[in-house]
Design a protein around this motif. Structure first.
Motif, PDB file in Angstrom:
ATOM      1  N   PRO A 149       0.843  -1.203   0.000  1.00  0.00           N
ATOM      2  CA  PRO A 149       0.000   0.000   0.000  1.00  0.00           C
ATOM      3  C   PRO A 149       0.872   1.245   0.000  1.00  0.00           C
ATOM      4  CG  PRO A 149       0.047  -0.997   2.182  1.00  0.00           C
ATOM      5  CD  PRO A 149       0.801  -1.925   1.276  1.00  0.00           C
ATOM      6  N   GLY A 150       0.462   2.244  -0.756  1.00  0.00           N
ATOM      7  CA  GLY A 150       1.249   3.460  -0.850  1.00  0.00           C
ATOM      8  C   GLY A 150       0.759   4.571   0.054  1.00  0.00           C
ATOM      9  N   ASP A 151      -0.547   4.855   0.024  1.00  0.00           N
ATOM     10  CA  ASP A 151      -1.121   5.917   0.841  1.00  0.00           C
ATOM     11  C   ASP A 151      -2.547   5.560   1.210  1.00  0.00           C
ATOM     12  OD1 ASP A 151       0.796   8.307   0.991  1.00  0.00           O
ATOM     13  OD2 ASP A 151       0.798   7.892  -1.150  1.00  0.00           O
ATOM     14  N   LEU A 152      -2.975   6.017   2.378  1.00  0.00           N
ATOM     15  CA  LEU A 152      -4.376   5.986   2.783  1.00  0.00           C
ATOM     16  C   LEU A 152      -4.867   7.427   2.854  1.00  0.00           C
ATOM     17  CD1 LEU A 152      -4.475   3.378   5.730  1.00  0.00           C
ATOM     18  CD2 LEU A 152      -4.728   2.972   3.279  1.00  0.00           C
ATOM     19  N   VAL A 153      -5.960   7.715   2.167  1.00  0.00           N
ATOM     20  CA  VAL A 153      -6.514   9.072   2.154  1.00  0.00           C
ATOM     21  C   VAL A 153      -7.961   9.004   2.634  1.00  0.00           C
ATOM     22  CG1 VAL A 153      -7.054  11.104   0.768  1.00  0.00           C
ATOM     23  CG2 VAL A 153      -5.018   9.741   0.237  1.00  0.00           C
ATOM     24  N   ALA A 154      -8.238   9.657   3.752  1.00  0.00           N
ATOM     25  CA  ALA A 154      -9.596   9.746   4.279  1.00  0.00           C
ATOM     26  C   ALA A 154     -10.158  11.127   3.961  1.00  0.00           C
ATOM     27  CB  ALA A 154      -9.605   9.503   5.784  1.00  0.00           C
ATOM     28  N   TYR A 155     -11.419  11.167   3.538  1.00  0.00           N
ATOM     29  CA  TYR A 155     -12.008  12.452   3.172  1.00  0.00           C
ATOM     30  C   TYR A 155     -13.516  12.427   3.367  1.00  0.00           C
ATOM     31  CZ  TYR A 155     -12.860  10.030  -1.316  1.00  0.00           C
ATOM     32  OH  TYR A 155     -13.246   9.135  -2.282  1.00  0.00           O
ATOM     33  N   GLU A 156     -14.083  13.623   3.491  1.00  0.00           N
ATOM     34  CA  GLU A 156     -15.525  13.758   3.623  1.00  0.00           C
ATOM     35  C   GLU A 156     -16.190  13.590   2.265  1.00  0.00           C
ATOM     36  OE1 GLU A 156     -16.563  17.400   5.508  1.00  0.00           O
ATOM     37  OE2 GLU A 156     -15.304  17.041   7.278  1.00  0.00           O
ATOM     38  N   THR A 157     -17.356  12.936   2.269  1.00  0.00           N
ATOM     39  CA  THR A 157     -18.102  12.747   1.023  1.00  0.00           C
ATOM     40  C   THR A 157     -19.568  12.546   1.375  1.00  0.00           C
ATOM     41  OG1 THR A 157     -18.194  11.469  -1.033  1.00  0.00           O
ATOM     42  CG2 THR A 157     -17.691  10.247   0.973  1.00  0.00           C
ATOM     43  N   MET A 158     -20.357  12.060   0.428  1.00  0.00           N
ATOM     44  CA  MET A 158     -21.751  11.721   0.681  1.00  0.00           C
ATOM     45  C   MET A 158     -22.029  10.342   0.116  1.00  0.00           C
ATOM     46  SD  MET A 158     -24.050  15.156   0.310  1.00  0.00           S
ATOM     47  CE  MET A 158     -23.779  15.368  -1.444  1.00  0.00           C
ATOM     48  N   ASP A 159     -22.957   9.641   0.738  1.00  0.00           N
ATOM     49  CA  ASP A 159     -23.334   8.332   0.228  1.00  0.00           C
ATOM     50  C   ASP A 159     -24.336   8.491  -0.910  1.00  0.00           C
ATOM     51  OD1 ASP A 159     -25.853   8.810   1.364  1.00  0.00           O
ATOM     52  OD2 ASP A 159     -25.449   7.586   3.139  1.00  0.00           O
ATOM     53  N   ALA A 160     -24.805   7.363  -1.435  1.00  0.00           N
ATOM     54  CA  ALA A 160     -25.691   7.392  -2.604  1.00  0.00           C
ATOM     55  C   ALA A 160     -27.014   8.089  -2.314  1.00  0.00           C
ATOM     56  CB  ALA A 160     -25.945   5.970  -3.096  1.00  0.00           C
ATOM     57  N   GLU A 161     -27.399   8.161  -1.023  1.00  0.00           N
ATOM     58  CA  GLU A 161     -28.640   8.844  -0.657  1.00  0.00           C
ATOM     59  C   GLU A 161     -28.422  10.317  -0.335  1.00  0.00           C
ATOM     60  OE1 GLU A 161     -27.900   5.662   0.707  1.00  0.00           O
ATOM     61  OE2 GLU A 161     -29.098   4.937  -0.986  1.00  0.00           O
ATOM     62  N   GLY A 162     -27.184  10.793  -0.467  1.00  0.00           N
ATOM     63  CA  GLY A 162     -26.902  12.189  -0.204  1.00  0.00           C
ATOM     64  C   GLY A 162     -26.596  12.507   1.242  1.00  0.00           C
ATOM     65  N   ASN A 163     -26.375  11.482   2.069  1.00  0.00           N
ATOM     66  CA  ASN A 163     -26.067  11.712   3.477  1.00  0.00           C
ATOM     67  C   ASN A 163     -24.565  11.893   3.663  1.00  0.00           C
ATOM     68  OD1 ASN A 163     -28.834  11.195   4.315  1.00  0.00           O
ATOM     69  ND2 ASN A 163     -28.404   9.035   3.884  1.00  0.00           N
ATOM     70  N   PRO A 164     -24.147  12.819   4.531  1.00  0.00           N
ATOM     71  CA  PRO A 164     -22.709  13.000   4.745  1.00  0.00           C
ATOM     72  C   PRO A 164     -22.071  11.783   5.390  1.00  0.00           C
ATOM     73  CG  PRO A 164     -23.992  14.280   6.331  1.00  0.00           C
ATOM     74  CD  PRO A 164     -24.962  13.743   5.337  1.00  0.00           C
ATOM     75  N   THR A 165     -20.884  11.442   4.914  1.00  0.00           N
ATOM     76  CA  THR A 165     -20.142  10.317   5.471  1.00  0.00           C
ATOM     77  C   THR A 165     -18.664  10.547   5.162  1.00  0.00           C
ATOM     78  OG1 THR A 165     -19.987   7.891   5.554  1.00  0.00           O
ATOM     79  CG2 THR A 165     -20.340   8.887   3.390  1.00  0.00           C
ATOM     80  N   HIS A 166     -17.843   9.581   5.479  1.00  0.00           N
ATOM     81  CA  HIS A 166     -16.418   9.648   5.166  1.00  0.00           C
ATOM     82  C   HIS A 166     -16.039   8.431   4.334  1.00  0.00           C
ATOM     83  CE1 HIS A 166     -16.495  12.581   8.447  1.00  0.00           C
ATOM     84  NE2 HIS A 166     -15.340  13.026   7.991  1.00  0.00           N
ATOM     85  N   ALA A 167     -15.025   8.621   3.514  1.00  0.00           N
ATOM     86  CA  ALA A 167     -14.502   7.544   2.688  1.00  0.00           C
ATOM     87  C   ALA A 167     -13.022   7.364   2.978  1.00  0.00           C
ATOM     88  CB  ALA A 167     -14.715   7.837   1.209  1.00  0.00           C
ATOM     89  N   LEU A 168     -12.536   6.154   2.761  1.00  0.00           N
ATOM     90  CA  LEU A 168     -11.108   5.839   2.878  1.00  0.00           C
ATOM     91  C   LEU A 168     -10.654   5.265   1.549  1.00  0.00           C
ATOM     92  CD1 LEU A 168      -8.521   5.493   4.641  1.00  0.00           C
ATOM     93  CD2 LEU A 168      -9.307   3.156   5.081  1.00  0.00           C
ATOM     94  N   TYR A 169      -9.693   5.951   0.909  1.00  0.00           N
ATOM     95  CA  TYR A 169      -9.136   5.432  -0.334  1.00  0.00           C
ATOM     96  C   TYR A 169      -7.790   4.799  -0.042  1.00  0.00           C
ATOM     97  CZ  TYR A 169      -8.262   4.646  -5.182  1.00  0.00           C
ATOM     98  OH  TYR A 169      -8.023   4.009  -6.378  1.00  0.00           O
TER      99      TYR A 169
END
Length: 449
Positions: free
Chosen positions: A305-325
């Motif tokens: 693995p090279g990098d982990l990037v966590a960021y704010e986003t929205m799910d498919a229903e438009g609710n705020p959540t976080h993602a980890l790439y």
């Protein structure tokens, strides 16, 4: 400037089952045509008086081997030097980047760096990258082969293709990381173990977290200290269960990490070689001693693995959540969302070898075609940015990716790009979104009206 209606963008994304829509993240920016502009004027664009017409390459500074970079939210740069086991805090000069709101579309990055540094492209290594929180410039940790050995420094690149060497005389506070290795061995006679002394840096809640390999019996180590670098770091040795290997491991260091709040608890989320995904409560890390992490996933054997990037986003229903790439060097990238991570943290964790052997426990991660990536950083609310190798000629590039889309349309030769193709009415949303991507990626001339 090419603009598409937000409703059309949403329709295209939903039809492609890619991401939920956020008005802020879907604002269209003018595309940059700087991907062919790699003529760096070192008299005006560098922080130093670099004269590339002389036989002497420009000075990079006193660093031995920079292997990790990160910024805090105020624009203070932290530099991890595996060569001497130190962390240095630098305050780069304030600049104005006229292209700060644009994506990166820079081809020939290795040629750009080589011309600036007075070296051949094959003699340049990009060891890490961090994005300035205000100017959105890319700060690259580079090693340059000179007189049979590598010297190390930092090059700053913007979206317009302008590059400069960070002032080698820039001074700042520094801190020796305790117990970094003094002895060195080589993996298969090539990769120096000292390169793993400091593998990753991340900032959270006014503390700097440092991952790497120490000289302790439990060599995999996390250090933490205040951002002022005025106190001895807290030392925490780590143990994990690696489901692919079927054993507890204490030697191999964390290769990528970030901090996320999951179920209202702050965790260091870490990935190791062979891609076990592990969480450590931040409270345990800053207390020091020995800690055993919870292995919550096995994301692919034979991968670094090279990098982990966590960021704010929205799910498919438009609710705020976080993602980890999860950016990987030996397989495509993976995208996990907060609910899946929180469920895994609440579960017992992996404590036995996976079966069938070499199989994944991927937590439902979405596999993405972001391949050939060497470094990945969070650029802005709508983009990630990567140092990558071109799939055909192997040259280095600096490219942005739209979050949630996680591919570049111009990387592919598909049915849509054949001149005789006509979008049917039911695919008009896709047409408009692909037009948006073409403009974003620097190809407005291919927009289909």
């Amino acid at each position: 400037m090419y603009r598409i209606p937000l409703t059309a963008l949403c329709a295209a994304l939903v039809s492609l089952t890619l991401i939920g829509c956020d008005e802020e993240d879907s604002n269209n920016n003018e595309s940059s045509e700087a991907d062919t502009d790699t003529d760096t004027d070192t008299d005006t664009d560098t922080d130093t008086d670099t004269d590339t017409d002389t036989d002497s390459p420009p000075e990079l500074g006193d660093f031995e081997n920079i292997t990790a970079l990160t910024f805090d939210e105020d624009g203070m740069l932290y530099v991890g030097d595996s060569g001497d086991g130190s962390i240095t805090q630098l305050s780069p000069a304030s600049v104005t980047n006229p292209d700060a709101e644009l994506g990166y579309n820079l081809r020939g990055l290795d040629t750009l760096l080589a011309e600036l540094l007075g070296a051949a492209p094959r003699d340049i290594r990009v060891k890490d990258m961090a994005i300035h929180p205000t100017t959105k410039e890319a700060y690259l940790a580079v090693n340059r082969l000179s007189d049979g050995d590598y010297d190390s420094g930092i090059v700053v690149v913007n979206q317009g293709g302008t590059a400069r060497i960070l002032d080698p005389d820039l001074d700042g506070d520094s801190l020796d990381v305790p117990f970094t290795p003094t002895d060195e061995f080589y993996f298969y006679g090539e990769f120096p173990s000292r390169d793993l002394s400091i593998t990753n840096l991340t900032v959270h809640d006014e503390r700097l977290f440092i991952a790497g390999m120490s000289n302790a019996d439990f060599a995999s180590t996390l250090w933490s200290t205040g951002l002022a670098l005025d106190a001895e770091p807290v030392v925490t040795t780590t143990e994990i269960y690696h489901g692919i290997h079927g054993q507890y491991e204490t030697r191999a260091p964390i290769r990528a990490m970030t901090v996320m709040t999951l179920n209202d608890v702050d965790y260091v989320v870490a990935a190791y070689t062979c891609t076990p995904l592990v969480v450590f409560p931040v409270a345990d890390v800053i207390s020091g001693g020995a800690v055993t992490g919870k292995t919550i996933g096995e994301l692919g054997f034979g991968n670094t693995p090279g990098d982990l990037v966590a960021y704010e986003t929205m799910d498919a229903e438009g609710n705020p959540t976080h993602a980890l790439y999860i950016q990987n060097k030996n397989q495509g990238g993976q995208l996990l969302y907060q609910p899946a991570l929180e469920a895994a943290v609440n579960a017992p964790g992996i404590t036995e070898g996976v079966f069938p052997p070499l199989s994944k426990v991927d937590l439902g991660a979405a596999e993405t075609p972001m391949t050939g990536l060497l470094q990945l950083s969070d650029q802005d609310p709508g983009r990630l940015v990567a140092v990558r190798r071109h799939a055909e000629d192997g040259s280095l590039e600096l490219m942005s990716y739209l979050k949630g889309v996680n591919f570049r349309l111009s990387d592919f030769q598909s049915e849509y790009e054949i001149p005789s193709y006509t979008y049917p009415p039911e695919q008009d949303g896709i047409r408009q979104f692909q037009n948006y991507m073409k403009a974003e990626e620097g190809y407005p001339e291919y927009i289909v009206e």
